[in-house]
Design a protein around this motif. Structure first.
Motif, mmCIF file in Angstrom:
data_model
loop_
_atom_site.group_PDB
_atom_site.id
_atom_site.type_symbol
_atom_site.label_atom_id
_atom_site.label_comp_id
_atom_site.label_asym_id
_atom_site.label_seq_id
_atom_site.Cartn_x
_atom_site.Cartn_y
_atom_site.Cartn_z
ATOM 1 N N GLY A 87 -4.479 12.709 3.218
ATOM 2 C CA GLY A 87 -5.853 12.918 2.765
ATOM 3 C C GLY A 87 -6.412 11.824 1.889
ATOM 4 N N MET A 88 -5.624 10.761 1.655
ATOM 5 C CA MET A 88 -6.102 9.723 0.739
ATOM 6 C C MET A 88 -6.073 8.337 1.365
ATOM 7 S SD MET A 88 -4.472 11.028 -2.828
ATOM 8 C CE MET A 88 -5.695 10.181 -3.801
ATOM 9 N N GLY A 89 -5.711 8.241 2.602
ATOM 10 C CA GLY A 89 -5.678 6.932 3.231
ATOM 11 C C GLY A 89 -4.612 6.039 2.615
ATOM 12 N N LEU A 90 -4.806 4.744 2.706
ATOM 13 C CA LEU A 90 -3.883 3.774 2.118
ATOM 14 C C LEU A 90 -4.526 3.219 0.849
ATOM 15 C CD1 LEU A 90 -3.130 3.786 5.267
ATOM 16 C CD2 LEU A 90 -2.078 1.580 4.783
ATOM 17 N N GLN A 145 -4.879 -8.540 8.872
ATOM 18 C CA GLN A 145 -3.626 -8.291 8.183
ATOM 19 C C GLN A 145 -2.604 -7.699 9.138
ATOM 20 O OE1 GLN A 145 -3.524 -6.736 4.273
ATOM 21 N NE2 GLN A 145 -5.570 -7.464 3.769
ATOM 22 N N GLN A 202 0.615 5.359 1.268
ATOM 23 C CA GLN A 202 -0.185 6.257 2.087
ATOM 24 C C GLN A 202 0.174 7.687 1.770
ATOM 25 O OE1 GLN A 202 0.320 5.971 6.346
ATOM 26 N NE2 GLN A 202 -1.379 7.342 6.772
ATOM 27 N N LEU A 223 -4.044 0.402 -2.382
ATOM 28 C CA LEU A 223 -3.388 -0.850 -2.742
ATOM 29 C C LEU A 223 -2.637 -0.703 -4.062
ATOM 30 C CD1 LEU A 223 -3.051 -3.878 -1.993
ATOM 31 C CD2 LEU A 223 -5.096 -4.310 -3.376
ATOM 32 N N VAL A 272 4.570 7.192 1.805
ATOM 33 C CA VAL A 272 4.949 6.182 2.778
ATOM 34 C C VAL A 272 4.377 4.851 2.290
ATOM 35 C CG1 VAL A 272 4.815 5.391 5.164
ATOM 36 C CG2 VAL A 272 4.944 7.849 4.673
ATOM 37 N N TYR A 286 0.854 -1.183 0.000
ATOM 38 C CA TYR A 286 0.000 0.000 0.000
ATOM 39 C C TYR A 286 0.889 1.231 0.000
ATOM 40 C CZ TYR A 286 -3.857 -3.022 1.581
ATOM 41 O OH TYR A 286 -4.821 -4.013 1.692
ATOM 42 N N PHE A 303 0.730 -5.463 9.394
ATOM 43 C CA PHE A 303 1.423 -4.431 8.635
ATOM 44 C C PHE A 303 2.873 -4.302 9.101
ATOM 45 C CE2 PHE A 303 -1.667 -2.217 5.997
ATOM 46 C CZ PHE A 303 -2.860 -2.722 6.486
ATOM 47 N N GLY A 304 3.736 -3.997 8.136
ATOM 48 C CA GLY A 304 5.112 -3.644 8.462
ATOM 49 C C GLY A 304 5.176 -2.221 8.975
ATOM 50 N N GLY A 353 6.567 0.385 7.685
ATOM 51 C CA GLY A 353 6.517 1.422 6.660
ATOM 52 C C GLY A 353 7.893 1.863 6.187
ATOM 53 N N THR A 354 7.936 2.314 4.931
ATOM 54 C CA THR A 354 9.132 2.914 4.342
ATOM 55 C C THR A 354 8.730 4.291 3.822
ATOM 56 O OG1 THR A 354 10.157 0.832 3.659
ATOM 57 C CG2 THR A 354 10.797 2.821 2.464
ATOM 58 N N ARG A 355 9.445 5.299 4.291
ATOM 59 C CA ARG A 355 9.173 6.658 3.811
ATOM 60 C C ARG A 355 10.104 6.944 2.648
ATOM 61 N NH1 ARG A 355 11.030 11.820 6.235
ATOM 62 N NH2 ARG A 355 9.971 13.485 5.099
ATOM 63 N N PHE A 405 3.621 0.793 2.801
ATOM 64 C CA PHE A 405 3.403 -0.258 3.788
ATOM 65 C C PHE A 405 3.250 -1.603 3.091
ATOM 66 C CE2 PHE A 405 2.950 1.928 7.750
ATOM 67 C CZ PHE A 405 2.551 3.207 7.397
#
Lengths: 114, 115
Positions: free
Chosen positions: A40-43, A103, A37, A45, A88, A35, A105-106, A108-110, A90
């Motif tokens: 304003g748009m959420g996550l 699920q 992120q 896929l 970001v 995903y 989640f990891g 995250g990677t920025r 995920f």
């Protein structure tokens, strides 16, 4: 169990560069996904996989490639980074057919693309 | 395709009070799953609560409960006795029972707890 791990935690790229975001899980999960992120748009896929050798596109797949050679790993490749890919990212995994499963989640990677 | 809408970009509440976060969704399916996830400043996604659409009873997890209105396609999250540690982004998510476990997320609501 380490759960879902992602590397790197943070990365800066220049436009046009390529890179691979790594994701691994040690829970023997069939399902893995990526995903992004954005504010304003959420996550949303990007790509997902239901098992080794099987991948499919999600809602926003353009500019990204994936492969799944093992159950544990699901890397996300940016072939030619663009500023619009600043986000970001995920990775998530779960059992495929267990309706009670949630699920994982990891962290995250920025990613910043200049 | 399913969509999830969170119409409150930001909410704030006084510590120890109750706050309700709204979520609506659109689907033509009769069976599905709904979730609320919490994302603190660490960015870790934490599952708060889940609801199966075929269950009429609203899910509850300690101070967190939902008001699931299937006909109205509404799924709100109530946090009772708000604590400073509840400050986070909250995401509502939908999952179809068909095929893979893809999640469709709402835009998120940022919750601030005032001491």
């Amino acid at each position: 169990n380490a759960g879902v791990t992602q590397t790197p935690k943070f990365q800066v790229l220049k436009t046009g560069q390529s890179m691979t975001l790594q994701c691994a899980q040690d829970m023997n999960h069939e399902y893995m996904s990526w995903y992004r992120q954005d504010p304003g748009m959420g996550l949303r896929l990007i790509h997902y996989s239901v098992g080794a050798g099987i991948t499919d596109q999600g809602e926003v797949p353009n500019g990204y490639n994936v492969s799944r050679s093992t159950t544990e790993d699901f890397p996300l490749r940016l072939l030619s980074a663009a500023p619009s890919q600043t986000s970001v990212y995920f990775c998530a995994s779960s059992l495929l057919w267990d309706s009670q499963e949630t699920q994982y989640f990891g962290p995250g990677t920025r990613l910043l693309v200049l | 395709a399913q969509t999830v809408t969170q119409s409150q970009p930001e909410m704030s509440v006084q510590e120890a009070e109750t706050v309700t976060l709204s979520c609506t969704y659109d689907t033509s399916e009769s069976d599905y799953y709904l979730f609320w996830y919490k994302q603190p400043p660490s960015r870790q996604m934490i599952l708060v609560i889940r609801q199966e659409a075929y269950k009429q009873q609203n899910a509850t997890e300690n101070r967190f409960s939902v008001n699931f209105q299937k006909a109205a396609k509404s799924f709100s999250l109530k946090i009772s006795d708000s604590q400073l540690g509840d400050a986070a982004m909250y995401f509502c998510a939908y999952r179809s029972p068909q095929g893979a476990q893809k999640l469709v997320f709402g835009q998120g609501t940022r919750l601030t707890i005032n001491p």
